[in-house]
Design a protein around this motif. Structure first.
Motif, PDB file in Angstrom:
ATOM      1  N   ALA A  78      -1.516  -3.486   0.240  1.00 46.24           N
ATOM      2  CA  ALA A  78      -2.045  -4.018  -1.018  1.00 46.24           C
ATOM      3  C   ALA A  78      -1.347  -3.394  -2.217  1.00 46.24           C
ATOM      4  CB  ALA A  78      -3.553  -3.776  -1.096  1.00 46.24           C
ATOM      5  N   LEU A  79      -1.107  -2.086  -2.176  1.00 46.29           N
ATOM      6  CA  LEU A  79      -0.418  -1.427  -3.288  1.00 46.29           C
ATOM      7  C   LEU A  79       1.040  -1.863  -3.350  1.00 46.29           C
ATOM      8  CD1 LEU A  79      -0.304   0.510  -5.632  1.00 46.29           C
ATOM      9  CD2 LEU A  79      -0.028   2.403  -4.011  1.00 46.29           C
ATOM     10  N   PHE A  80       1.653  -2.053  -2.181  1.00 44.74           N
ATOM     11  CA  PHE A  80       3.042  -2.523  -2.181  1.00 44.74           C
ATOM     12  C   PHE A  80       3.150  -3.885  -2.866  1.00 44.74           C
ATOM     13  CE2 PHE A  80       6.509  -4.945  -0.203  1.00 44.74           C
ATOM     14  CZ  PHE A  80       7.576  -4.114  -0.496  1.00 44.74           C
ATOM     15  N   GLU A  81       2.245  -4.799  -2.543  1.00 46.98           N
ATOM     16  CA  GLU A  81       2.278  -6.123  -3.164  1.00 46.98           C
ATOM     17  C   GLU A  81       2.023  -6.033  -4.667  1.00 46.98           C
ATOM     18  OE1 GLU A  81       3.256  -8.806  -1.742  1.00 46.98           O
ATOM     19  OE2 GLU A  81       3.480  -7.825   0.201  1.00 46.98           O
ATOM     20  N   GLU A  82       1.117  -5.151  -5.057  1.00 49.72           N
ATOM     21  CA  GLU A  82       0.860  -4.972  -6.497  1.00 49.72           C
ATOM     22  C   GLU A  82       2.112  -4.466  -7.211  1.00 49.72           C
ATOM     23  OE1 GLU A  82      -0.782  -1.568  -9.217  1.00 49.72           O
ATOM     24  OE2 GLU A  82      -2.300  -2.125  -7.730  1.00 49.72           O
ATOM     25  N   MET A  83       2.799  -3.505  -6.581  1.00 51.19           N
ATOM     26  CA  MET A  83       4.009  -2.945  -7.194  1.00 51.19           C
ATOM     27  C   MET A  83       5.098  -4.000  -7.323  1.00 51.19           C
ATOM     28  SD  MET A  83       4.185   0.852  -5.433  1.00 51.19           S
ATOM     29  CE  MET A  83       5.561   1.401  -6.456  1.00 51.19           C
ATOM     30  N   VAL A  84       5.246  -4.825  -6.310  1.00 50.21           N
ATOM     31  CA  VAL A  84       6.237  -5.905  -6.394  1.00 50.21           C
ATOM     32  C   VAL A  84       5.932  -6.814  -7.574  1.00 50.21           C
ATOM     33  CG1 VAL A  84       7.128  -7.969  -5.246  1.00 50.21           C
ATOM     34  CG2 VAL A  84       6.796  -5.872  -3.927  1.00 50.21           C
ATOM     35  N   GLU A  85       4.676  -7.179  -7.724  1.00 52.68           N
ATOM     36  CA  GLU A  85       4.288  -8.083  -8.812  1.00 52.68           C
ATOM     37  C   GLU A  85       4.548  -7.458 -10.177  1.00 52.68           C
ATOM     38  OE1 GLU A  85       0.287 -10.401 -10.468  1.00 52.68           O
ATOM     39  OE2 GLU A  85       0.256  -9.361  -8.536  1.00 52.68           O
ATOM     40  N   SER A  93      19.619  -0.047   8.341  1.00 53.68           N
ATOM     41  CA  SER A  93      18.236  -0.443   8.611  1.00 53.68           C
ATOM     42  C   SER A  93      17.862  -1.730   7.888  1.00 53.68           C
ATOM     43  CB  SER A  93      17.276   0.676   8.190  1.00 53.68           C
ATOM     44  OG  SER A  93      17.515   1.852   8.911  1.00 53.68           O
ATOM     45  N   PHE A  94      18.335  -1.862   6.653  1.00 48.08           N
ATOM     46  CA  PHE A  94      17.921  -2.999   5.829  1.00 48.08           C
ATOM     47  C   PHE A  94      19.021  -4.021   5.603  1.00 48.08           C
ATOM     48  CE2 PHE A  94      15.028   0.473   4.777  1.00 48.08           C
ATOM     49  CZ  PHE A  94      13.809  -0.159   4.871  1.00 48.08           C
ATOM     50  N   GLN A 153      18.318 -11.236   6.905  1.00 47.73           N
ATOM     51  CA  GLN A 153      17.096 -11.949   7.276  1.00 47.73           C
ATOM     52  C   GLN A 153      16.904 -11.992   8.791  1.00 47.73           C
ATOM     53  OE1 GLN A 153      18.132 -15.528   5.146  1.00 47.73           O
ATOM     54  NE2 GLN A 153      16.615 -15.109   3.528  1.00 47.73           N
ATOM     55  N   LEU A 154      17.993 -11.944   9.528  1.00 47.04           N
ATOM     56  CA  LEU A 154      17.907 -11.971  10.983  1.00 47.04           C
ATOM     57  C   LEU A 154      17.552 -10.603  11.568  1.00 47.04           C
ATOM     58  CD1 LEU A 154      20.971 -14.217  11.892  1.00 47.04           C
ATOM     59  CD2 LEU A 154      18.557 -14.743  12.321  1.00 47.04           C
ATOM     60  N   HIS A 155      18.066  -9.520  10.960  1.00 49.08           N
ATOM     61  CA  HIS A 155      17.957  -8.210  11.611  1.00 49.08           C
ATOM     62  C   HIS A 155      17.414  -7.101  10.719  1.00 49.08           C
ATOM     63  CE1 HIS A 155      20.203  -9.797  15.037  1.00 49.08           C
ATOM     64  NE2 HIS A 155      21.097 -10.285  14.195  1.00 49.08           N
ATOM     65  N   GLY A 156      17.218  -7.327   9.442  1.00 50.49           N
ATOM     66  CA  GLY A 156      16.819  -6.248   8.535  1.00 50.49           C
ATOM     67  C   GLY A 156      15.352  -5.854   8.676  1.00 50.49           C
ATOM     68  N   ASP A 157      15.052  -4.587   8.424  1.00 52.42           N
ATOM     69  CA  ASP A 157      13.683  -4.080   8.527  1.00 52.42           C
ATOM     70  C   ASP A 157      12.738  -4.726   7.517  1.00 52.42           C
ATOM     71  OD1 ASP A 157      14.272  -2.458  10.625  1.00 52.42           O
ATOM     72  OD2 ASP A 157      14.287  -0.574   9.504  1.00 52.42           O
ATOM     73  N   TYR A 158      13.262  -5.131   6.379  1.00 47.51           N
ATOM     74  CA  TYR A 158      12.392  -5.737   5.373  1.00 47.51           C
ATOM     75  C   TYR A 158      11.818  -7.059   5.866  1.00 47.51           C
ATOM     76  CZ  TYR A 158      10.908  -8.055   1.068  1.00 47.51           C
ATOM     77  OH  TYR A 158      10.184  -8.740   0.111  1.00 47.51           O
ATOM     78  N   ASP A 159      12.625  -7.874   6.515  1.00 44.97           N
ATOM     79  CA  ASP A 159      12.194  -9.197   6.955  1.00 44.97           C
ATOM     80  C   ASP A 159      11.506  -9.179   8.314  1.00 44.97           C
ATOM     81  OD1 ASP A 159      13.471 -11.283   4.931  1.00 44.97           O
ATOM     82  OD2 ASP A 159      14.904  -9.652   5.235  1.00 44.97           O
ATOM     83  N   VAL A 162      12.934  -8.297  -5.343  1.00 46.40           N
ATOM     84  CA  VAL A 162      12.327  -7.056  -5.819  1.00 46.40           C
ATOM     85  C   VAL A 162      11.650  -6.324  -4.664  1.00 46.40           C
ATOM     86  CG1 VAL A 162      10.563  -6.075  -7.343  1.00 46.40           C
ATOM     87  CG2 VAL A 162      12.067  -7.906  -8.168  1.00 46.40           C
ATOM     88  N   GLY A 163      11.021  -7.065  -3.756  1.00 49.71           N
ATOM     89  CA  GLY A 163      10.380  -6.435  -2.607  1.00 49.71           C
ATOM     90  C   GLY A 163      11.371  -5.671  -1.758  1.00 49.71           C
ATOM     91  N   LEU A 164      12.562  -6.212  -1.568  1.00 46.66           N
ATOM     92  CA  LEU A 164      13.595  -5.539  -0.792  1.00 46.66           C
ATOM     93  C   LEU A 164      14.039  -4.260  -1.493  1.00 46.66           C
ATOM     94  CD1 LEU A 164      15.731  -5.414   1.471  1.00 46.66           C
ATOM     95  CD2 LEU A 164      17.199  -6.840   0.019  1.00 46.66           C
ATOM     96  N   LYS A 165      14.297  -4.350  -2.792  1.00 45.47           N
ATOM     97  CA  LYS A 165      14.697  -3.157  -3.539  1.00 45.47           C
ATOM     98  C   LYS A 165      13.624  -2.081  -3.468  1.00 45.47           C
ATOM     99  CE  LYS A 165      17.488  -5.619  -6.998  1.00 45.47           C
ATOM    100  NZ  LYS A 165      17.608  -5.943  -8.446  1.00 45.47           N
ATOM    101  N   LEU A 166      12.367  -2.495  -3.597  1.00 45.91           N
ATOM    102  CA  LEU A 166      11.270  -1.532  -3.601  1.00 45.91           C
ATOM    103  C   LEU A 166      11.104  -0.869  -2.241  1.00 45.91           C
ATOM    104  CD1 LEU A 166       8.922  -0.187  -5.060  1.00 45.91           C
ATOM    105  CD2 LEU A 166       7.493  -2.152  -4.443  1.00 45.91           C
ATOM    106  N   VAL A 167      11.192  -1.646  -1.165  1.00 47.71           N
ATOM    107  CA  VAL A 167      10.981  -1.056   0.161  1.00 47.71           C
ATOM    108  C   VAL A 167      12.116  -0.096   0.514  1.00 47.71           C
ATOM    109  CG1 VAL A 167      12.126  -2.821   1.571  1.00 47.71           C
ATOM    110  CG2 VAL A 167      10.193  -1.590   2.493  1.00 47.71           C
ATOM    111  N   VAL A 168      13.351  -0.428   0.140  1.00 49.19           N
ATOM    112  CA  VAL A 168      14.461   0.499   0.378  1.00 49.19           C
ATOM    113  C   VAL A 168      14.239   1.789  -0.413  1.00 49.19           C
ATOM    114  CG1 VAL A 168      16.938   0.875   0.082  1.00 49.19           C
ATOM    115  CG2 VAL A 168      16.107  -1.334   0.903  1.00 49.19           C
ATOM    116  N   ASN A 169      13.797   1.631  -1.658  1.00 49.97           N
ATOM    117  CA  ASN A 169      13.557   2.795  -2.510  1.00 49.97           C
ATOM    118  C   ASN A 169      12.436   3.670  -1.954  1.00 49.97           C
ATOM    119  OD1 ASN A 169      14.245   3.667  -5.578  1.00 49.97           O
ATOM    120  ND2 ASN A 169      12.116   4.134  -5.084  1.00 49.97           N
ATOM    121  N   LEU A 170      11.320   3.058  -1.564  1.00 50.29           N
ATOM    122  CA  LEU A 170      10.194   3.832  -1.040  1.00 50.29           C
ATOM    123  C   LEU A 170      10.539   4.507   0.279  1.00 50.29           C
ATOM    124  CD1 LEU A 170       7.207   1.428  -1.838  1.00 50.29           C
ATOM    125  CD2 LEU A 170       7.879   3.498  -3.065  1.00 50.29           C
TER     126      LEU A 170
END
Length: 266
Positions: free
Chosen positions: A34-41, A82-83, A5-11, A59-67
């Protein structure tokens, strides 16, 4: 607050791009916020699996690493820094996320035509958008680099000096996949790989549902509806490619240009 949460690219980086740079977000993940948020949901019910011992990763973290992995080709060792997610965790959840994306979106975004009416709709798109008629798809292949499989020998070794599997894909006039085949060895020739895939066999055996031959505009001779491809593929009544000789007359050059322009969508 965790190290991630302090240093990761996702946060940090992703949140900055989401708020201030939509084009940067698109470049980073190949999709807009917008598509990223839809995919997370939509993926959350599949991927959010808490246990009595610990809470599942977001799930957002898993998805962003995957993408990011799919968009950049960065390996797990690079992504973990990075993450701020361990390499072992990444190796476990990336296949699960990929499968969840396929299960969720494939019925919506990859609709393989099965009837003459559906193929005709594809042909109308090519006619109106690219001024190329009687076309039911653009075909191409891509060699996806892999590590040498155990016992694979030279089966997967490509002439460009790396091991690969082949992604064979057919797209419509709007850059959307209609069909994909991903299992051929990279050492095989492109034409031979195409002949072995399910779509080629279906067309050859008249099981693909292609419409009857029909006239081109301002012509009275029926022409088969066909796929467009490059010179790596064998010429067929149902597969056209540009003229290959250098001394093309004006009519041949025009045809090659129109076909090549239509094929670029894939």
């Amino acid at each position: 607050m965790t190290w991630r949460q302090l240093h990761g690219d996702y946060d940090h980086l992703l949140q900055e791009l989401n708020k201030e740079d939509r084009k940067g977000h698109k470049n980073f993940l190949r999709i807009y916020p917008a598509l990223f948020e839809e995919m997370v949901e939509r993926l959350t019910p599949i991927l959010k699996k808490d246990t009595k011992i610990r809470l599942a990763q977001e799930v957002g973290l898993k998805l962003v690493v995957n993408l990011r992995h799919l968009a950049s080709g960065n390996d797990y060792s690079s992504l973990q820094y990075s993450f701020r997610v361990s390499k072992s965790s990444i190796s476990r959840f990336i296949p699960l996320v990929c499968q969840a994306i396929i299960d969720t979106y494939k019925p919506e975004v990859m609709n393989y035509p099965k009837t003459p009416e559906e193929w005709n709709d594809v042909a109308k798109q090519f006619a109106s958008k690219w001024n190329y008629f009687n076309c039911v798809g653009a075909l191409d292949r891509k060699h996806v680099a892999i590590k040498k499989p155990k016992g694979g020998g030279s089966l997967y070794f490509k002439y460009k000096k790396f091991h690969s599997i082949v992604l064979m894909a057919l797209s419509d006039a709007k850059y959307r996949f209609l069909f994909a085949d991903v299992d051929a060895e990279g050492g095989a020739g492109d034409g031979g790989t195409w002949q072995k895939c399910n779509l080629a066999r279906a067309i050859t055996n008249n099981r693909a549902g292609l419409p009857q031959d029909r006239n081109l505009p301002n012509d009275d001779e029926p022409i088969p509806l066909h796929i467009v491809a490059d010179n790596a593929f064998a010429l067929n009544p149902w597969l056209m490619k540009p003229y290959s000789h250098q001394s093309q007359d004006p009519t041949e050059r025009l045809y090659s240009y129109r076909l090549s322009r239509a094929r670029r969508v894939v």
